[in-house]
Design a protein around this motif. Structure first.
Motif, PDB file in Angstrom:
ATOM      1  N   ALA A   1      65.582   6.669  41.856  1.00 35.10           N
ATOM      2  CA  ALA A   1      64.445   5.875  42.332  1.00 35.10           C
ATOM      3  C   ALA A   1      63.232   5.923  41.393  1.00 35.10           C
ATOM      4  O   ALA A   1      62.613   4.881  41.132  1.00 35.10           O
ATOM      5  CB  ALA A   1      64.056   6.299  43.745  1.00 35.10           C
ATOM      6  N   PRO A   2      62.863   7.091  40.835  1.00 39.81           N
ATOM      7  CA  PRO A   2      61.717   7.107  39.929  1.00 39.81           C
ATOM      8  C   PRO A   2      61.925   6.305  38.640  1.00 39.81           C
ATOM      9  O   PRO A   2      60.950   5.928  37.985  1.00 39.81           O
ATOM     10  CB  PRO A   2      61.538   8.600  39.617  1.00 39.81           C
ATOM     11  CG  PRO A   2      62.189   9.318  40.747  1.00 39.81           C
ATOM     12  CD  PRO A   2      63.350   8.455  41.124  1.00 39.81           C
ATOM     13  N   LEU A   3      63.189   6.059  38.298  1.00 37.89           N
ATOM     14  CA  LEU A   3      63.494   5.307  37.080  1.00 37.89           C
ATOM     15  C   LEU A   3      63.665   3.814  37.330  1.00 37.89           C
ATOM     16  O   LEU A   3      63.799   3.039  36.381  1.00 37.89           O
ATOM     17  CB  LEU A   3      64.767   5.859  36.421  1.00 37.89           C
ATOM     18  CG  LEU A   3      64.713   7.325  35.976  1.00 37.89           C
ATOM     19  CD1 LEU A   3      66.057   7.756  35.406  1.00 37.89           C
ATOM     20  CD2 LEU A   3      63.604   7.547  34.960  1.00 37.89           C
TER      21      LEU A   3
ATOM     22  N   ARG B   1      57.825  -0.581  47.373  1.00 35.99           N
ATOM     23  CA  ARG B   1      57.930  -0.925  45.949  1.00 35.99           C
ATOM     24  C   ARG B   1      58.702  -2.231  45.743  1.00 35.99           C
ATOM     25  O   ARG B   1      59.034  -2.577  44.615  1.00 35.99           O
ATOM     26  CB  ARG B   1      58.609   0.219  45.187  1.00 35.99           C
ATOM     27  CG  ARG B   1      57.810   1.519  45.188  1.00 35.99           C
ATOM     28  CD  ARG B   1      58.567   2.631  44.503  1.00 35.99           C
ATOM     29  NE  ARG B   1      58.995   2.228  43.168  1.00 35.99           N
ATOM     30  CZ  ARG B   1      59.944   2.855  42.462  1.00 35.99           C
ATOM     31  NH1 ARG B   1      60.572   3.908  42.978  1.00 35.99           N
ATOM     32  NH2 ARG B   1      60.281   2.425  41.266  1.00 35.99           N
TER      33      ARG B   1
ATOM     34  N   ARG C   1      62.757   0.879  32.188  1.00 33.96           N
ATOM     35  CA  ARG C   1      63.127   1.235  33.535  1.00 33.96           C
ATOM     36  C   ARG C   1      64.407   0.503  33.901  1.00 33.96           C
ATOM     37  O   ARG C   1      64.782  -0.490  33.270  1.00 33.96           O
ATOM     38  CB  ARG C   1      62.015   0.853  34.529  1.00 33.96           C
ATOM     39  CG  ARG C   1      60.784   1.752  34.458  1.00 33.96           C
ATOM     40  CD  ARG C   1      61.079   3.124  35.053  1.00 33.96           C
ATOM     41  NE  ARG C   1      59.908   3.979  35.107  1.00 33.96           N
ATOM     42  CZ  ARG C   1      59.569   4.833  34.156  1.00 33.96           C
ATOM     43  NH1 ARG C   1      60.287   4.908  33.045  1.00 33.96           N
ATOM     44  NH2 ARG C   1      58.508   5.622  34.291  1.00 33.96           N
TER      45      ARG C   1
ATOM     46  N   ASP D   1      59.596  -1.362  39.904  1.00 35.06           N
ATOM     47  CA  ASP D   1      59.251  -2.012  41.161  1.00 35.06           C
ATOM     48  C   ASP D   1      59.886  -3.400  41.183  1.00 35.06           C
ATOM     49  O   ASP D   1      59.816  -4.135  40.184  1.00 35.06           O
ATOM     50  CB  ASP D   1      57.739  -2.123  41.310  1.00 35.06           C
ATOM     51  CG  ASP D   1      57.072  -0.782  41.537  1.00 35.06           C
ATOM     52  OD1 ASP D   1      57.794   0.221  41.687  1.00 35.06           O
ATOM     53  OD2 ASP D   1      55.834  -0.732  41.556  1.00 35.06           O
TER      54      ASP D   1
ATOM     55  N   GLN E   1      68.734   7.875  45.375  1.00 32.71           N
ATOM     56  CA  GLN E   1      67.518   8.649  45.606  1.00 32.71           C
ATOM     57  C   GLN E   1      67.013   9.282  44.310  1.00 32.71           C
ATOM     58  O   GLN E   1      65.822   9.237  43.994  1.00 32.71           O
ATOM     59  CB  GLN E   1      67.794   9.739  46.645  1.00 32.71           C
ATOM     60  CG  GLN E   1      66.626  10.662  46.914  1.00 32.71           C
ATOM     61  CD  GLN E   1      66.980  11.730  47.932  1.00 32.71           C
ATOM     62  OE1 GLN E   1      66.579  11.631  49.094  1.00 32.71           O
ATOM     63  NE2 GLN E   1      67.738  12.741  47.527  1.00 32.71           N
TER      64      GLN E   1
END
Length: 233
Positions: free
Chosen positions: A125-127, A176, A81, A130, A122
């Motif tokens: 963000a999924p990549l 997150r 990530r 946290d 944006q």
């Protein structure tokens, strides 16, 4: 601990110096610019750091370019990530005069300096892991409270917009523990800042990376300079 970093506008100036210092720290860097094939200094860094520096084309203002970058990125990450996104790419139009401002100039600055970085963050963000960090390179010229004259209105407005979008992003990602920073790099000796600027790219980059490293979720959404001092909105 090695991090995986994406940085935009990495072909020259502050972006190139940030890339150089990130590599020296042992980070894995995915460096982007509009035309990597023409970025000779970036190519030299890649040759000196095999397997540590990847180069991808990206024009943050163009949706199709962002889409192509997002498609090319996951294979470079493997199962990992992103730890850090540095939105550095930007434009500073010259010669703007009241009475001669055009819609195109305003829209170009907003697309490149504010809308593009927000939409890239944006999409990424999924990549992001946290607890990751997004560092948006803003400017004290985006501070409404500091305005004392008419000058570079499209740039100033775009950086003010970047600040607002950054604060919004901080709220969206707070659950997150992702830290979003709005950072003024100082007046730096780059093509944008000019040779008369008092701050070297080396000093600015080192300061910015120190501020990023020291940031906690409590700093998310803050507008800070390269020494970590707060700036007025």
């Amino acid at each position: 601990m090695s991090r995986t970093v994406v940085i935009t506008g990495a072909n020259r100036g502050l972006g190139l110096e940030l890339t150089r210092q990130l590599l020296a720290r042992g980070d894995r860097v995915i460096a982007t610019c509009r035309q990597p094939a023409l970025a000779t200094e970036l190519a030299r860094l890649a040759a000196a750091h095999p397997g540590q520096l990847e180069r991808l084309p990206l024009d943050v203002a163009r949706p199709e370019s962002r889409d192509a970058f997002l498609a090319a990125l996951p294979p470079l990450l493997g199962d990992g990530r992103l730890d850090l996104l540095i939105n550095n790419a930007g434009v500073l139009p010259s010669g703007e005069r009241f009475g001669q401002m055009s819609q195109d100039a305003l829209e170009t600055s907003l697309r490149t300096n504010a809308i593009g970085p927000f939409l890239l963050a944006q999409a990424l963000a999924p990549l992001l892991r946290d607890g990751a960090t997004i560092a948006n390179l803003s400017s004290q010229l985006g501070s409404i409270a500091r305005v004392t004259r008419f000058g570079t209105p499209s740039y100033c407005a775009s950086k003010a917009a970047l600040n607002m979008l950054g604060v919004q992003l901080a709220q969206a990602l707070a659950a997150r523990s992702i830290i979003v920073l709005l950072l003024h790099p100082g007046w730096v000796q780059t093509d944008m800042g000019g040779p008369q600027a008092p701050l070297t790219p080396q000093a600015s980059a080192a300061g910015l990376l120190s501020v990023i490293a020291a940031a906690t979720p409590a700093h998310s959404g803050q507008f800070l300079d390269w020494q970590g001092q707060p700036l007025p909105w």
